[in-house]
Every structure is written in C-alpha cells, then in structure tokens.
Design a protein around this motif. Structure first.
Motif, mmCIF file in Angstrom:
data_model
loop_
_atom_site.group_PDB
_atom_site.id
_atom_site.type_symbol
_atom_site.label_atom_id
_atom_site.label_comp_id
_atom_site.label_asym_id
_atom_site.label_seq_id
_atom_site.Cartn_x
_atom_site.Cartn_y
_atom_site.Cartn_z
ATOM 1 N N LEU A 34 1.609 -8.121 -1.918
ATOM 2 C CA LEU A 34 1.722 -8.560 -0.532
ATOM 3 C C LEU A 34 2.806 -7.794 0.207
ATOM 4 O O LEU A 34 2.622 -7.376 1.355
ATOM 5 N N LEU A 35 3.944 -7.596 -0.464
ATOM 6 C CA LEU A 35 5.021 -6.851 0.179
ATOM 7 C C LEU A 35 4.596 -5.422 0.491
ATOM 8 O O LEU A 35 4.915 -4.889 1.547
ATOM 9 N N GLU A 36 3.873 -4.810 -0.446
ATOM 10 C CA GLU A 36 3.409 -3.448 -0.212
ATOM 11 C C GLU A 36 2.388 -3.415 0.914
ATOM 12 O O GLU A 36 2.398 -2.516 1.771
ATOM 13 N N GLN A 37 1.523 -4.414 0.956
ATOM 14 C CA GLN A 37 0.492 -4.465 1.994
ATOM 15 C C GLN A 37 1.093 -4.601 3.374
ATOM 16 O O GLN A 37 0.613 -4.027 4.354
ATOM 17 N N PHE A 38 2.177 -5.395 3.445
ATOM 18 C CA PHE A 38 2.796 -5.652 4.741
ATOM 19 C C PHE A 38 4.072 -4.845 4.945
ATOM 20 O O PHE A 38 4.889 -5.179 5.800
ATOM 21 N N SER A 39 4.272 -3.799 4.155
ATOM 22 C CA SER A 39 5.467 -2.984 4.317
ATOM 23 C C SER A 39 5.490 -2.378 5.709
ATOM 24 O O SER A 39 4.467 -1.995 6.263
ATOM 25 N N GLY A 40 6.681 -2.340 6.271
ATOM 26 C CA GLY A 40 6.828 -1.854 7.627
ATOM 27 C C GLY A 40 6.757 -2.941 8.671
ATOM 28 O O GLY A 40 7.007 -2.692 9.853
ATOM 29 N N THR A 41 6.400 -4.152 8.264
ATOM 30 C CA THR A 41 6.314 -5.258 9.232
ATOM 31 C C THR A 41 7.528 -6.161 9.141
ATOM 32 O O THR A 41 7.554 -7.210 9.761
ATOM 33 N N GLY A 42 8.547 -5.777 8.347
ATOM 34 C CA GLY A 42 9.721 -6.635 8.180
ATOM 35 C C GLY A 42 9.604 -7.454 6.911
ATOM 36 O O GLY A 42 8.555 -7.479 6.260
ATOM 37 N N PRO A 43 10.685 -8.114 6.539
ATOM 38 C CA PRO A 43 10.674 -8.914 5.305
ATOM 39 C C PRO A 43 9.594 -9.985 5.326
ATOM 40 O O PRO A 43 9.394 -10.656 6.336
#
Length: 437
Positions: free
Chosen positions: A410-419
C-alpha cells in the motif's frame, strides 16, 4: 443530589473526588483487540504467558493434596507479612542457582514480583521523581511508576543491554535539570521486551556508575534461569549486596497462577518493604506459599526448569527461523533465553496502526509503543514465543508476513501522496492487559 455527585461528570459521578495520582491509571486501548485475539483461531504472539502445560499435573495436584491433608488449617489462615520462613529458605536455594548468597531474613515474599515493583515504588517515589529504565522497558513497571506520578526516563540499550555511557548522560541530564533520580529499574537477563542480555563487563560498570551517583538499582529477574545455550552472567546482586534490590518470581519457572514472588533487599529497605506489604495486603497468600513450598520440597524443580528451557528453546528456534524465511527484510533480536523477540519494522510502518489489520488476518502481537513511557516505538513490535506451539508460531509468522507485505504494498502504491495512515485517531496506548507481561 449529593455534593459528590454534583461535582462529577456525566459518566462518573465521583470523578472530582479521585486522588490526583489516578490520572496515571488508564485502560488499554488495545484491550478490545486482544479480547478478539483470544479466540482460538487467532495465533497470539502477544501475551507473555508461560506454557504451564509443560508442568506435569501430578506434581501440583500432589502438592495441593499434601498441603490440605497435613497443613490445611495453617494454609487457609493469615500468615506473616514477610512470608513463610520455610518458603524463604527454598527461595535462597533457587537464587543460589544463579550465584546469589543471602540470609533468609532479607527475603520478603510478595504477591508476584509485580507487587514487589509496586512496594519499592511506594517506598521511594514522590510525584515528579525520576526512574531510569531501559529503552524499551517492561510495560507493567512503567504503569506502576506512572501510578506514583514518577517520570520514567529511558536509557538507550543495544544487543549487549543497557549502554553505560547513555546511563551517565541520562543521570547528568536529569540532575542538571534539577530532577531527583530515585532508582534504576533494569531487567538484565533476557529482557522484556527486547530479549537481550546485559553483558558481564557492563554489569560491573553500571553498578559503579549507580554507586558513585548514589542511585539504587532495582534488578527484576524473572527469566534468569530460563537460558538456552548457556547461563547469563551473574546477577547484579552478586556484585553489590547493599545497592541492589533483587526481584524474583515463580511465575515463569513454576506457574503464574500462584502469584508468588519475592524481593531480596538490603536490611533497612527490607524492614520497610515488610511494613509496606502489611499495610497493603496484611500478608501474602498462605495457601499459595504452602503449595509452592511443598512443590519445592518434594519435586525435582531443577529438572522441571530444564524442561521449560527445552520447551522455550524449541519455540525460540521456530520463531527465529520463520522470521528469517518470511520476513527477511526486518531485523530482530536473538534471545538466549526468556520469552521474547523484539522486531524492528521499516520506519514507514506503524505497529500500533497495523495491529487491527493483523488481528483481521488472525495474528496478534504487542506494539512497541506499549514499552515506552512516551508512547514512542511505533516501528517496533514484541513477539512472544513462550505459549504457542512451534507449528502455530510458524503459522503466525506467515500471517504476519502477509500483513507487513500488504502494508508495504500500500505504501508503495501510494508513494508520493504523503504518509499513509489509518483513518482512526492516533491515541496513546497505555498498559496492555495483564497477560501481556
């Protein structure tokens, strides 16, 4: 309506009448999750519960029957505030296994070592006082110190235990700020939660630091006899009889249900411990003491401890091999005894926030935040191998790997969108339920 009720609030009419120190008492916010985690389909790697099934039923049943047949009247009566002399003699034999030599008069029997922590705190802590403790530290002790309105100041540790230079720095910093340090609380053997053991050279150095600084040492050692590949260095108490209060317990080497522990203290402190114990409970349970004493008199308790060592070694090995297989991207400690492995997550993960998802995946652990007085430790977790079978440990680690992998995806998928954080409020977690000790 009475004045008391009028000064309360809508939820608790007595709120305004509570003592100020009760502000340090709070229910665990993960209690509901652990209620769910107690279901049989959930693999709990959270609780520090001994595997009492390794204790043969006949050993305890025989002790019960003998006590009730031969000493029933005494076992059901009040006893001494200091505890049974015969049991205290046996406690000396147990401590002698670790090299401690002492007088039976300096042993105080307590209702588990948890009560001993409370009694020492009652004797020494005023509001605002400082207790030094490892970072992380045993959650049950942190809760006691907080209840006496003391400040727990954490001192850094590594794979060799408490770092002496960090201890020096903490003492200088706290005293420089005008604060009073009352004692150092330490779990030197197979630390809870970190699983590490304080090295021999550091033991002597830490004692010298505390001796020269006039700081008492409280050595909490429930796991010292539960070593795997070799015994730990001798207890701090063997190096300093006057500056150390040593705490022991039968909860890990026999069974926690008896609630029998002890404190070995310098003479003056021992006198006050007895008075404090009498004011709190009159006397520890005579029945439990008689049964434990009978067990120690008639059973091969040394062989039983060796059996526990084998049981926990097998479980430790199952956990370490499973972590290496399924979560090689993480790091963890390698305990030589005790119950716990301390795991470090990638810094972008939050163990407390991840716990609900883990329970949904039918595995539970204890978030690292429980073991820091300031609620830090979000990227840490304590895994307990003492109670689950090796097969369940391996299953639990596989499930945990699914959870960690899902969070990282999930973190990789949403990387660049903030924590990426869960939608729930980030509330401080206080002490977990008692079975997490």
């Amino acid at each position: 309506m009475s004045q008391a009720h009028g000064n309360g609030n809508n939820l608790d009419p007595w709120y305004e009448l509570y003592a100020e120190r009760t502000s340090g008492l709070s229910a665990s916010e993960v209690r509901a999750l652990f209620a769910v985690a107690s279901r049989p389909e959930v693999v709990s790697l959270a609780g520090g519960m001994p595997y009492v099934s390794a204790l043969p039923d006949d050993l305890i049943r025989t002790a019960f029957d003998t006590v009730m047949t031969e000493r029933g009247d005494a076992a059901l009566q009040y006893g001494s505030g200091q505890g049974m002399p015969a049991l205290r003699e046996h406690i000396l034999e147990v401590m002698a296994e670790e090299g401690i030599r002492a007088s039976v008069d300096d042993v105080v029997t307590t209702t588990g070592s948890q009560q001993a922590i409370d009694l020492v705190s009652k004797l020494f802590l005023d509001p605002g006082d400082v207790v030094l403790a490892e970072a992380p530290s045993y959650v049950g002790a942190i809760g006691v110190f907080r209840s006496y309105q003391a400040r727990t100041v954490h001192v850094a540790m590594d794979d060799d235990g408490l770092i002496p230079e960090a201890l020096r720095e903490a003492i200088a910093r706290e005293r420089g700020a005008g604060r009073t340090i009352k004692f150092l609380y330490t779990v030197p053997d197979f630390h809870n939660p970190a699983g590490v053991t304080l090295s021999g050279p550091r033991r002597a150095e830490i004692l010298e630091i505390c001796r020269s600084s006039g700081i008492l040492v409280v050595e909490d050692n429930p796991y010292g006899l539960l070593y795997f590949d070799g015994p730990p260095p001798p207890p701090l108490r063997t190096l300093d009889e006057d500056g150390v209060v040593y705490l022991g317990s039968f909860s890990k080497t026999l069974a926690p249900g008896f609630r029998v522990g002890w404190a070995l203290a310098p003479h003056a402190i021992r006198e006050k411990l007895v008075l404090a114990a009498e004011s709190a409970i009159l006397s520890p349970s005579s029945f439990s003491q008689y049964v434990v004493n009978q067990y120690l008199e008639t059973a091969d308790w040394r062989a039983q401890i060796a059996t526990f060592r084998g049981v926990y070694r097998e479980r430790r090995d199952a956990m370490l091999s499973s972590l290496a297989e399924h979560l090689p991207e993480l790091s963890w400690t390698h305990p030589n005894g005790g119950f716990y492995v301390w795991v470090t997550l990638p810094p972008e993960l939050d163990a407390k926030q991840m716990l609900p998802r883990a329970v949904t995946e039918l595995v539970a652990y204890t978030p690292g935040t429980a073991f820091f007085a300031d609620g830090t430790g979000q990227d840490r977790m304590r895994l307990s191998y003492c109670h689950p079978t090796p097969a369940n440990i391996r299953l639990g680690i596989r499930r945990l790997a699914t959870v960690v992998g899902g969070e990282l995806d999930l973190l990789e998928q949403f990387s660049g969108t903030g924590p990426l954080r869960a939608a729930r409020a980030d509330r401080h977690v206080s002490a977990p339920p008692p079975d997490l000790g």
